[in-house]
Enzyme design. Structure first.
Site, PDB file in Angstrom:
ATOM      1  N   GLU A   9      95.413  21.691  37.859  1.00 47.84           N
ATOM      2  CA  GLU A   9      96.565  20.795  38.039  1.00 47.84           C
ATOM      3  C   GLU A   9      96.701  19.856  36.843  1.00 47.84           C
ATOM      4  OE1 GLU A   9      95.423  19.501  41.971  1.00 47.84           O
ATOM      5  OE2 GLU A   9      95.914  21.498  42.708  1.00 47.84           O
ATOM      6  N   GLU A  36      88.213  28.836  39.149  1.00 45.14           N
ATOM      7  CA  GLU A  36      89.287  28.648  40.129  1.00 45.14           C
ATOM      8  C   GLU A  36      90.540  29.373  39.651  1.00 45.14           C
ATOM      9  OE1 GLU A  36      88.735  24.835  42.616  1.00 45.14           O
ATOM     10  OE2 GLU A  36      89.694  24.274  40.744  1.00 45.14           O
ATOM     11  N   HIS A  55      90.757  20.460  35.587  1.00 46.68           N
ATOM     12  CA  HIS A  55      91.312  21.107  36.780  1.00 46.68           C
ATOM     13  C   HIS A  55      92.669  21.724  36.425  1.00 46.68           C
ATOM     14  CE1 HIS A  55      93.115  21.664  40.711  1.00 46.68           C
ATOM     15  NE2 HIS A  55      91.892  21.708  41.176  1.00 46.68           N
ATOM     16  N   GLY A 100      95.338  26.262  46.697  1.00 50.46           N
ATOM     17  CA  GLY A 100      96.298  25.690  47.631  1.00 50.46           C
ATOM     18  C   GLY A 100      97.300  26.695  48.186  1.00 50.46           C
ATOM     19  N   SER A 151      91.423  28.043  47.797  1.00 44.88           N
ATOM     20  CA  SER A 151      91.627  28.404  49.210  1.00 44.88           C
ATOM     21  C   SER A 151      90.331  28.744  49.933  1.00 44.88           C
ATOM     22  CB  SER A 151      92.641  29.548  49.333  1.00 44.88           C
ATOM     23  OG  SER A 151      93.912  29.127  48.885  1.00 44.88           O
ATOM     24  N   ASN A 196      87.199  18.182  46.442  1.00 47.89           N
ATOM     25  CA  ASN A 196      88.236  17.602  45.579  1.00 47.89           C
ATOM     26  C   ASN A 196      89.364  17.104  46.475  1.00 47.89           C
ATOM     27  OD1 ASN A 196      90.158  16.987  43.698  1.00 47.89           O
ATOM     28  ND2 ASN A 196      90.475  19.102  42.986  1.00 47.89           N
ATOM     29  N   LYS A 252      91.799  15.326  45.646  1.00 42.14           N
ATOM     30  CA  LYS A 252      93.066  15.222  44.897  1.00 42.14           C
ATOM     31  C   LYS A 252      93.724  13.867  45.177  1.00 42.14           C
ATOM     32  CE  LYS A 252      93.254  20.190  44.911  1.00 42.14           C
ATOM     33  NZ  LYS A 252      94.050  21.430  44.796  1.00 42.14           N
TER      34      LYS A 252
HETATM   35  P1  PGA Z   1      92.197  24.450  47.509  1.00 41.51           P
HETATM   36  O1  PGA Z   1      91.978  23.655  46.127  1.00 41.51           O
HETATM   37  O2  PGA Z   1      90.845  24.582  48.140  1.00 41.51           O
HETATM   38  O3  PGA Z   1      93.140  23.584  48.299  1.00 41.51           O
HETATM   39  O4  PGA Z   1      92.782  25.770  47.141  1.00 41.51           O
HETATM   40  C1  PGA Z   1      90.883  23.907  45.318  1.00 41.51           C
HETATM   41  C2  PGA Z   1      90.922  23.041  44.091  1.00 41.51           C
HETATM   42  O5  PGA Z   1      92.030  22.717  43.626  1.00 41.51           O
HETATM   43  O6  PGA Z   1      89.893  22.653  43.546  1.00 41.51           O
END
Ligand code: PGA
Length: 253
Positions: free
Chosen positions: A96, A164, A94, A170, A210, A9, A11
């Site tokens: 976000e 997740e 997601h 993140g 992460s 991803n 983003k």
């Molecule tokens: P990250 O993001 O690996 O940076 O924690 C995962 C995601 O948002 O799918």
């Protein structure tokens, strides 16, 4: 057993040129990983370019979002019909999108259905926030999210579920392997409830939050974790290749 799958991803990162460089830096190594599905999810504007680059390889492309209507006065939105010729997968719900853009379970459910109607495979994201985990409500929250998203989905529809935990995205605070297994196992049970045991067995269930080359093995070593949804580390070719390779080693018989 479900096919192992690792999704990147990206983003809101990479210009068209950067997207192309990222794909070129990793496609040979990723394409050589037999038995593993790798899905690259660039921003919308790079989908066509990335799709062109990986054509004829084993790599797949996914979008990061879609609208549930197929066309109309929805300024700035992109529909399943527009995506279906560019990619095979689409990330839906997601955290976000849920947190920053107000997506509700109902909207996520409509998006899952729109994706399936266009023969796209939704990568459904679910997960609790820190407060919910601390209150002992993680199972309840994820159960509500998965049930809402998969209500009315047919047993033959292909979906991917990514657990997740929001507090792990993140932040560098990854869940431990046992917690990921517990929640991915729950996700599989909920898929079985919605689509039947047969479908659940073959549905890839991913952990995300992460993930990096050092912790991937503790996830994909678990019975119910078929792979990972990777954010930050997917922008670094060496790291993403290492994550994909560790997943293939752990899960490809
Ligand atoms: P990250 O993001 O690996 O940076 O924690 C995962 C995601 O948002 O799918």
């Amino acid at each position: 057993m479900a096919h192992p799958l690792v999704a990147a991803n990206w983003k809101m990162n990479t210009t068209l040129t950067e997207a192309e460089a990222l794909v070129r830096a990793e496609m040979a190594e990723l394409g050589a990983l037999d038995g593993l599905d790798v899905v690259l999810c660039p921003p919308f504007v790079s989908l066509g370019r990335v799709a062109g680059l990986v054509k004829g390889t084993r790599l797949h492309v996914g979008a990061q979002n879609l609208h549930w209507e197929n066309e109309g006065a929805f300024t700035g939105e992109v529909s399943a019909d527009m995506l279906r010729h560019l990619c095979k997968y689409v990330i839906v719900g997601h955290s976000e999108r849920r947190q920053l853009f107000g997506e509700t379970d109902e909207m996520v459910s409509r998006k899952v259905k729109a994706a399936l109607a266009a023969d796209l495979i939704p990568i459904l994201c679910v997960g609790e926030v820190l407060e919910e985990r601390e209150q002992g409500r993680a199972i309840e929250v994820v159960t509500t999210q998965v049930r809402a998203a998969l209500e009315g989905v047919a047993s033959t529809d292909r979906v991917v579920v990514a657990y997740e935990p929001v507090w792990a995205i993140g932040t560098g605070l990854a869940a431990d392997g046992a917690a990921a297994e517990e929640m991915c196992g729950l996700a599989r049970q909920l898929v079985a409830e919605a689509q039947g045991e047969g479908a659940a067995k073959y549905t890839p269930i991913l952990y995300g939050g992460s993930v990096n080359p050092d912790n991937i093995s503790q996830y994909v070593g678990q019975p119910n974790v078929d792979g990972a949804l990777v954010g930050g580390a997917s922008l670094k070719p060496d790291q993403f290749v290492a994550i994909a390779r560790a997943t293939a080693e752990a899960r490809v018989a």
